[in-house]
Design a protein around this motif. Structure first.
Motif, PDB file in Angstrom:
ATOM      1  N   ALA A 181       0.825  -1.210   0.000  1.00  0.00           N
ATOM      2  CA  ALA A 181       0.000   0.000   0.000  1.00  0.00           C
ATOM      3  C   ALA A 181       0.856   1.256   0.000  1.00  0.00           C
ATOM      4  CB  ALA A 181      -0.931  -0.021   1.213  1.00  0.00           C
ATOM      5  N   ALA A 182       1.972   1.239   0.746  1.00  0.00           N
ATOM      6  CA  ALA A 182       2.854   2.405   0.775  1.00  0.00           C
ATOM      7  C   ALA A 182       3.474   2.656  -0.588  1.00  0.00           C
ATOM      8  CB  ALA A 182       3.950   2.201   1.826  1.00  0.00           C
ATOM      9  N   ALA A 183       3.776   1.600  -1.344  1.00  0.00           N
ATOM     10  CA  ALA A 183       4.366   1.776  -2.666  1.00  0.00           C
ATOM     11  C   ALA A 183       3.357   2.320  -3.661  1.00  0.00           C
ATOM     12  CB  ALA A 183       4.933   0.453  -3.173  1.00  0.00           C
ATOM     13  N   VAL A 184       2.088   1.981  -3.491  1.00  0.00           N
ATOM     14  CA  VAL A 184       1.075   2.397  -4.459  1.00  0.00           C
ATOM     15  C   VAL A 184       0.521   3.780  -4.129  1.00  0.00           C
ATOM     16  CG1 VAL A 184      -1.193   1.852  -5.421  1.00  0.00           C
ATOM     17  CG2 VAL A 184       0.481   0.033  -5.065  1.00  0.00           C
ATOM     18  N   VAL A 185       0.126   4.010  -2.887  1.00  0.00           N
ATOM     19  CA  VAL A 185      -0.498   5.291  -2.543  1.00  0.00           C
ATOM     20  C   VAL A 185       0.455   6.234  -1.818  1.00  0.00           C
ATOM     21  CG1 VAL A 185      -2.772   4.257  -2.443  1.00  0.00           C
ATOM     22  CG2 VAL A 185      -1.437   4.464  -0.357  1.00  0.00           C
ATOM     23  N   GLY A 186       1.631   5.758  -1.440  1.00  0.00           N
ATOM     24  CA  GLY A 186       2.582   6.600  -0.726  1.00  0.00           C
ATOM     25  C   GLY A 186       2.638   6.250   0.742  1.00  0.00           C
ATOM     26  N   GLY A 187       3.692   6.678   1.386  1.00  0.00           N
ATOM     27  CA  GLY A 187       3.851   6.400   2.809  1.00  0.00           C
ATOM     28  C   GLY A 187       5.311   6.283   3.166  1.00  0.00           C
ATOM     29  N   GLY A 188       5.602   5.436   4.130  1.00  0.00           N
ATOM     30  CA  GLY A 188       6.958   5.295   4.634  1.00  0.00           C
ATOM     31  C   GLY A 188       7.071   5.853   6.032  1.00  0.00           C
ATOM     32  N   SER A 189       8.200   5.596   6.662  1.00  0.00           N
ATOM     33  CA  SER A 189       8.430   6.098   8.016  1.00  0.00           C
ATOM     34  C   SER A 189       8.683   7.594   7.980  1.00  0.00           C
ATOM     35  CB  SER A 189       9.630   5.373   8.640  1.00  0.00           C
ATOM     36  OG  SER A 189      10.796   5.584   7.872  1.00  0.00           O
ATOM     37  N   GLY A 190       8.328   8.262   9.064  1.00  0.00           N
ATOM     38  CA  GLY A 190       8.498   9.704   9.115  1.00  0.00           C
ATOM     39  C   GLY A 190       7.504  10.389   8.200  1.00  0.00           C
ATOM     40  N   MET A 191       7.972  11.393   7.452  1.00  0.00           N
ATOM     41  CA  MET A 191       7.095  12.097   6.532  1.00  0.00           C
ATOM     42  C   MET A 191       6.871  11.250   5.293  1.00  0.00           C
ATOM     43  SD  MET A 191       5.166  14.625   6.273  1.00  0.00           S
ATOM     44  CE  MET A 191       5.729  15.359   7.804  1.00  0.00           C
ATOM     45  N   PRO A 192       5.610  10.968   4.918  1.00  0.00           N
ATOM     46  CA  PRO A 192       5.337  10.055   3.799  1.00  0.00           C
ATOM     47  C   PRO A 192       5.809  10.610   2.466  1.00  0.00           C
ATOM     48  CG  PRO A 192       3.319  11.101   4.575  1.00  0.00           C
ATOM     49  CD  PRO A 192       4.377  11.451   5.558  1.00  0.00           C
ATOM     50  N   ALA A 199       0.437   6.037  -7.289  1.00  0.00           N
ATOM     51  CA  ALA A 199      -0.806   6.745  -7.603  1.00  0.00           C
ATOM     52  C   ALA A 199      -0.562   8.234  -7.809  1.00  0.00           C
ATOM     53  CB  ALA A 199      -1.827   6.522  -6.488  1.00  0.00           C
ATOM     54  N   SER A 200       0.298   8.840  -7.000  1.00  0.00           N
ATOM     55  CA  SER A 200       0.601  10.261  -7.174  1.00  0.00           C
ATOM     56  C   SER A 200       1.543  10.492  -8.350  1.00  0.00           C
ATOM     57  CB  SER A 200       1.217  10.830  -5.892  1.00  0.00           C
ATOM     58  OG  SER A 200       0.263  10.876  -4.856  1.00  0.00           O
ATOM     59  N   ARG A 201       2.469   9.564  -8.572  1.00  0.00           N
ATOM     60  CA  ARG A 201       3.345   9.711  -9.743  1.00  0.00           C
ATOM     61  C   ARG A 201       2.563   9.587 -11.047  1.00  0.00           C
ATOM     62  NH1 ARG A 201       6.510   6.052  -6.763  1.00  0.00           N
ATOM     63  NH2 ARG A 201       6.160   4.436  -8.343  1.00  0.00           N
ATOM     64  N   ALA A 202       1.390   8.951 -10.986  1.00  0.00           N
ATOM     65  CA  ALA A 202       0.536   8.837 -12.167  1.00  0.00           C
ATOM     66  C   ALA A 202      -0.427  10.012 -12.297  1.00  0.00           C
ATOM     67  CB  ALA A 202      -0.261   7.535 -12.104  1.00  0.00           C
ATOM     68  N   HIS A 203      -0.292  11.036 -11.484  1.00  0.00           N
ATOM     69  CA  HIS A 203      -1.173  12.208 -11.533  1.00  0.00           C
ATOM     70  C   HIS A 203      -1.208  12.790 -12.945  1.00  0.00           C
ATOM     71  CE1 HIS A 203      -3.240  15.779 -10.275  1.00  0.00           C
ATOM     72  NE2 HIS A 203      -2.232  16.576 -10.551  1.00  0.00           N
ATOM     73  N   ARG A 204      -2.434  13.021 -13.443  1.00  0.00           N
ATOM     74  CA  ARG A 204      -2.687  13.516 -14.802  1.00  0.00           C
ATOM     75  C   ARG A 204      -2.254  12.522 -15.875  1.00  0.00           C
ATOM     76  NH1 ARG A 204      -6.537  17.180 -14.031  1.00  0.00           N
ATOM     77  NH2 ARG A 204      -5.956  18.701 -12.443  1.00  0.00           N
ATOM     78  N   GLY A 205      -2.068  11.269 -15.474  1.00  0.00           N
ATOM     79  CA  GLY A 205      -1.689  10.235 -16.418  1.00  0.00           C
ATOM     80  C   GLY A 205      -2.465   8.968 -16.156  1.00  0.00           C
ATOM     81  N   VAL A 206      -1.785   7.816 -16.271  1.00  0.00           N
ATOM     82  CA  VAL A 206      -2.437   6.509 -16.215  1.00  0.00           C
ATOM     83  C   VAL A 206      -1.783   5.667 -15.128  1.00  0.00           C
ATOM     84  CG1 VAL A 206      -2.942   4.386 -17.490  1.00  0.00           C
ATOM     85  CG2 VAL A 206      -3.022   6.600 -18.668  1.00  0.00           C
ATOM     86  N   LEU A 207      -2.608   5.054 -14.277  1.00  0.00           N
ATOM     87  CA  LEU A 207      -2.161   4.050 -13.315  1.00  0.00           C
ATOM     88  C   LEU A 207      -2.713   2.712 -13.781  1.00  0.00           C
ATOM     89  CD1 LEU A 207      -0.816   3.263 -10.615  1.00  0.00           C
ATOM     90  CD2 LEU A 207      -3.023   3.676  -9.507  1.00  0.00           C
ATOM     91  N   PHE A 208      -1.829   1.837 -14.237  1.00  0.00           N
ATOM     92  CA  PHE A 208      -2.224   0.546 -14.786  1.00  0.00           C
ATOM     93  C   PHE A 208      -1.917  -0.548 -13.779  1.00  0.00           C
ATOM     94  CE2 PHE A 208      -0.913  -3.133 -17.651  1.00  0.00           C
ATOM     95  CZ  PHE A 208      -2.215  -3.605 -17.774  1.00  0.00           C
ATOM     96  N   ARG A 245      -6.240  -4.830   0.453  1.00  0.00           N
ATOM     97  CA  ARG A 245      -5.932  -3.598   1.192  1.00  0.00           C
ATOM     98  C   ARG A 245      -5.366  -2.536   0.268  1.00  0.00           C
ATOM     99  NH1 ARG A 245      -1.141  -2.104   3.999  1.00  0.00           N
ATOM    100  NH2 ARG A 245      -1.502  -0.443   5.528  1.00  0.00           N
ATOM    101  N   VAL A 246      -4.524  -2.956  -0.676  1.00  0.00           N
ATOM    102  CA  VAL A 246      -3.957  -2.006  -1.639  1.00  0.00           C
ATOM    103  C   VAL A 246      -5.047  -1.455  -2.544  1.00  0.00           C
ATOM    104  CG1 VAL A 246      -2.389  -1.775  -3.597  1.00  0.00           C
ATOM    105  CG2 VAL A 246      -1.675  -3.058  -1.584  1.00  0.00           C
ATOM    106  N   LEU A 247      -5.923  -2.331  -3.032  1.00  0.00           N
ATOM    107  CA  LEU A 247      -6.973  -1.895  -3.946  1.00  0.00           C
ATOM    108  C   LEU A 247      -7.945  -0.934  -3.264  1.00  0.00           C
ATOM    109  CD1 LEU A 247      -7.697  -5.326  -5.678  1.00  0.00           C
ATOM    110  CD2 LEU A 247      -6.540  -3.360  -6.692  1.00  0.00           C
ATOM    111  N   GLU A 248      -8.270  -1.187  -2.008  1.00  0.00           N
ATOM    112  CA  GLU A 248      -9.233  -0.330  -1.322  1.00  0.00           C
ATOM    113  C   GLU A 248      -8.667   1.048  -1.020  1.00  0.00           C
ATOM    114  OE1 GLU A 248     -12.506  -1.083  -0.917  1.00  0.00           O
ATOM    115  OE2 GLU A 248     -11.838  -2.734  -2.187  1.00  0.00           O
ATOM    116  N   THR A 249      -7.354   1.167  -0.914  1.00  0.00           N
ATOM    117  CA  THR A 249      -6.773   2.494  -0.673  1.00  0.00           C
ATOM    118  C   THR A 249      -6.953   3.421  -1.867  1.00  0.00           C
ATOM    119  OG1 THR A 249      -4.609   1.711  -1.447  1.00  0.00           O
ATOM    120  CG2 THR A 249      -5.032   1.613   0.925  1.00  0.00           C
ATOM    121  N   LEU A 250      -7.317   2.871  -3.035  1.00  0.00           N
ATOM    122  CA  LEU A 250      -7.503   3.695  -4.223  1.00  0.00           C
ATOM    123  C   LEU A 250      -8.856   4.394  -4.241  1.00  0.00           C
ATOM    124  CD1 LEU A 250      -6.032   1.313  -6.938  1.00  0.00           C
ATOM    125  CD2 LEU A 250      -4.930   3.309  -5.930  1.00  0.00           C
ATOM    126  N   ARG A 251      -9.744   4.042  -3.342  1.00  0.00           N
ATOM    127  CA  ARG A 251     -11.080   4.625  -3.398  1.00  0.00           C
ATOM    128  C   ARG A 251     -11.052   6.129  -3.119  1.00  0.00           C
ATOM    129  NH1 ARG A 251     -14.251   0.287   0.254  1.00  0.00           N
ATOM    130  NH2 ARG A 251     -15.724   2.007   0.475  1.00  0.00           N
TER     131      ARG A 251
END
Length: 511
Positions: free
Chosen positions: A281-292, A297-306, A316-322
């Motif tokens: 989920a952190a790889a797809v929607v962002g995250g990580g320790s400290g400041m995320p 999903a954000s790198r695909a902003h104004r583009g395509v997430l395939f 859990r990963v799929l539901e974070t896209l809602r």
């Protein structure tokens, strides 16, 4: 006693906050204190600054040094404050001209030998500084090209702390030019692909064109080898170039993620991200320790997430896209603060009809038990699929289609029709915050349709039978408007609404 001040920038998501870096030097027991909610990487800057100053041929002041990052209530993270801390301290010690450094923004990490090393997120940080009325910025030489992309910025690129100190009046020898350390971006160059390479698949190609024209999300279901991945990879080529504000926003995300090569300038083409199904989920929607940090999903902003093999992703990963599918942004909460990242992408899901992939047609070759199929598809929840506008089946191309098809329309030909439909949407939505049909809320699009209830007859029947939700009705209407735009019509007719319904339900609901 001496006091030096300069400026830095703290990034929370893509929002930059101007930070005043104050250094107070008192005649007391020598020491170095750093206050103002620094994280672990920033707290370590005390040792980096001490070593860098000594390596630059500047004497370390034997005083009690207190550095404050103001406002102290705002969390700060990263090594990008090293240069600002060093400059403020040298100004307080009288080594640098305190008046000259006070209004300048300094960004950069220091090496122990005094070199300035590049940091992530320079573009959004410089943009925030310019917006706050401080256009003069000093950055590592490797970040200078990126910083100069911000309109109105007056950028000085420096290779070392000694160079910066010498420019501010330090009584040291002019440092010799040093090699510029590369940023080390990891963005992949896109492969040249063309829609003409896809044989057959007329229905899937039409759905892809509709998705590109209206910014709609797309689900393709079909057996392995039918061409789902080929089609998805060609969607970015159908999309129009990014506008100037969009290009700056997309480039800022990739700068923060470390996937931006400043030598190529602003990112003008829609990005394409295709995470593996084992991604967290952190790889797809962002995250990580400290400041995320921003994810795919954000790198695909104004583009395509395939998302290929979508049911193989963790639920859990799929539901974070809602959240981003509904609002176009991601809000990641952490104990140290929250970060907002734009995430208005087009989601493309590809799935097999069953785990073995052979449940096509009558499904006689499928070996999956019914419970296995049900478990496989249950990973794609109803609320997630309800947010996907286009849901189509991709069947294997027959021998007759392959032999008689020839080359289909090229990406350039289809992209021209898509551009015309996008222009119609921009004209119709002028004065609103929306640019594509996929972004328009349901109440607005129903009001634009008019009071003729006969247009809604098919949707009303599907709603009564439970084949569509209220959200699904709105999404069918959005697709209908896109079909009308592609056809050059001023508004959708019952025919376009029926086509939208078929594209929504994989042909399972009669129009």
């Amino acid at each position: 006693m001496g006091l030096g001040r300069t400026l830095g920038v703290s990034l929370l998501g893509l929002s930059g906050h101007l930070i005043e870096v104050e250094a107070h030097l008192a005649a007391s027991v020598p020491g170095f204190s750093l206050v103002g909610l620094p994280d672990a990487a920033l707290a370590e800057s005390r040792d980096r600054v001490r070593a860098a100053v000594s390596s630059s041929g500047i004497g370390w002041p034997q005083r009690k040094i207190t550095v404050n990052l103001s406002p102290a209530s705002l969390p700060k993270s990263g090594s990008g404050f090293d240069l600002a801390i060093a400059v403020a301290m040298l100004a307080g010690a009288g080594v640098c001209d305190a008046a000259r450094v006070a209004g300048v923004v300094h960004l950069g990490e220091l090496g122990l030998d005094g070199r300035l090393r590049p940091v992530r997120g320079v573009l959004p940080a410089v943009a925030a500084a310019v917006a706050a009325g401080h256009p003069h910025v000093v950055v590592p030489a490797a970040n200078a090209t990126e910083a100069a992309l911000v309109p109105g910025a007056v950028v000085l690129g420096a290779a070392s702390l000694a160079e910066v100190a010498w420019r501010y009046g330090a009584e040291i020898e002019q440092p010799a030019p040093s090699a510029v350390e590369p940023v080390g971006a990891v963005r992949r160059a896109p492969l040249p692909v063309d829609l003409a390479e896809v044989l057959g698949q007329h229905q899937a190609r039409a759905a892809l064109e509709v998705a590109a024209a209206g910014g709609h999300h797309l689900l393709m279901v079909g057996p392995p080898g039918a061409g789902k991945t080929m089609l998805a990879a060609r969607l970015p080529g159908l999309l129009p170039d990014l506008t100037e504000p969009e290009a700056v926003e997309v480039t800022a995300v990739h700068s923060l993620a470390g996937t931006f090569d400043p030598a190529e300038g602003l990112l003008r083409r829609p990005p394409f991200e295709d995470p593996h199904h084992t991604a967290t989920a952190a790889a797809v929607v962002g995250g990580g320790s400290g400041m995320p940090r921003p994810g795919a999903a954000s790198r695909a902003h104004r583009g395509v997430l395939f998302m290929d093999e979508a049911p193989e992703f963790s639920p859990r990963v799929l539901e974070t896209l809602r959240q981003p599918l509904e609002h176009g942004e991601l809000v990641i909460q952490r104990a140290g603060g929250s970060a907002r990242y734009p995430a208005r992408f087009q989601l493309v899901l590809a799935a097999n009809p069953c785990p073995c992939g052979k449940a096509v047609g009558k499904g006689l070759e499928c070996v999956c038990p019914p419970m296995t199929r049900r478990r496989y598809w249950s990973r794609l929840s109803g609320p997630l699929l309800d947010r996907v506008d286009l849901q189509v089946e991709v069947h294997p191309a027959s021998r007759a289609e392959i032999d008689g098809a020839g080359r289909g329309e090229s990406t350039a030909v289809v992209a021209r029709r898509v551009a015309g439909a996008r222009e119609a949407q921009v004209e119709r939505l002028a004065g609103t915050p929306w640019r594509t049909n996929a972004e328009v809320p349901g109440h607005w699009i129903r009001a634009a349709l008019g009071a003729d209830r006969s247009l809604m007859a098919d949707l009303d029947r599907a709603l009564d039978r439970g084949a569509l939700s209220l959200r699904g009705v709105d999404r069918v209407l959005r697709v209908a408007w896109t079909l009308a735009d592609l056809a050059g019509r001023s508004a959708p007719s019952r025919s376009e609404i029926g086509q939208g319904l078929l594209l929504r339900t994989r042909g399972q609901v009669a129009a």
